[in-house]
Design an enzyme around this catalytic site. Structure first.
Site, PDB file in Angstrom:
ATOM      1  N   HIS A  94       0.865  -1.197   0.062  1.00  0.00           N
ATOM      2  CA  HIS A  94       0.244   0.060   0.180  1.00  0.00           C
ATOM      3  C   HIS A  94       0.892   1.358  -0.120  1.00  0.00           C
ATOM      4  O   HIS A  94       2.126   1.239   0.273  1.00  0.00           O
ATOM      5  CB  HIS A  94      -0.855  -0.145   1.266  1.00  0.00           C
ATOM      6  CG  HIS A  94      -0.324   0.029   2.649  1.00  0.00           C
ATOM      7  ND1 HIS A  94       0.554  -1.165   2.928  1.00  0.00           N
ATOM      8  CD2 HIS A  94       0.284   1.105   3.339  1.00  0.00           C
ATOM      9  CE1 HIS A  94       1.358  -0.831   4.205  1.00  0.00           C
ATOM     10  NE2 HIS A  94       1.072   0.587   4.277  1.00  0.00           N
ATOM     11  N   SER A  95       0.151   2.307  -0.127  1.00  0.00           N
ATOM     12  CA  SER A  95       0.748   3.774   0.051  1.00  0.00           C
ATOM     13  C   SER A  95      -0.177   4.558   0.703  1.00  0.00           C
ATOM     14  O   SER A  95      -1.094   4.087   0.812  1.00  0.00           O
ATOM     15  CB  SER A  95       1.165   4.276  -1.284  1.00  0.00           C
ATOM     16  OG  SER A  95       2.170   5.472  -0.972  1.00  0.00           O
TER      17      SER A  95
END
Length: 172
Positions: A94-95
């Site tokens: 994820h970011s």
């Protein structure tokens, strides 16, 4: 301050009631997070960055993120290390929420061959989830559902042994 926020978030967190085997809606929120073209079974990855790229490309293909989000996911892995390996054999790439995220969602890559991410406790990885969120709060229920699902050994084994993406989607 952050621990107070985390504690207050947990207090208001309500556990979904449908959690028995056979309940058709048991992972309904989780299933809805996976758009069309967001699951790949039997993928081959060269290394951990390539595995994350595969998960990010599925988020792009499902219309949840702009293509640049995939590179942000890889940058997070490169700069912060393999903390994204959240359980034995399972990574959650994820970011941070940004304007690159169009809609909160998930992707899943089931690797044909496990990949080392550099997490001594949980390597090697075969399940790589991609995750994107439009903000910092609205996705918490989705992550709770994922945690509950992944705590069930039979569910994880079903993911690992899925024949194809449609079979896997049916498990959700």
């Amino acid at each position: 301050n952050q621990s107070m926020i985390a504690k207050s978030s947990l207090k208001s967190f309500k556990r979904p009631t449908l959690r028995q085997p056979g309940d058709k809606l048991r992972f309904a929120n989780l299933a809805a997070a996976f758009g069309e073209n967001s699951i790949q079974v039997g993928a081959l990855a060269l290394d951990r960055s390539h595995a994350v790229r595969l998960a990010g490309d599925l988020l792009v293909a499902s219309g949840r993120v702009h293509p640049d989000y995939t590179q942000e996911m890889i940058d997070v892995l490169d700069s912060h290390g393999p903390y994204i390996v959240i359980a034995p054999g399972i990574a959650l790439a994820h970011s941070k929420p940004s304007n690159l995220v169009l809609e909160t969602g998930m992707s899943l890559v089931v690797l044909a061959e496990p990949i080392e991410f550099g997490n001594k406790a949980n390597d090697p990885v075969r399940l790589v989830f991609g995750f994107c969120a439009v903000d910092h709060d609205s996705h918490l229920g989705l992550l709770q559902d994922l945690a509950i699902a992944l705590s069930e050994e039979s569910f994880v084994n079903s993911l690992l042994n899925a024949r194809d993406s449609e079979h896997l989607r049916g498990l959700l």
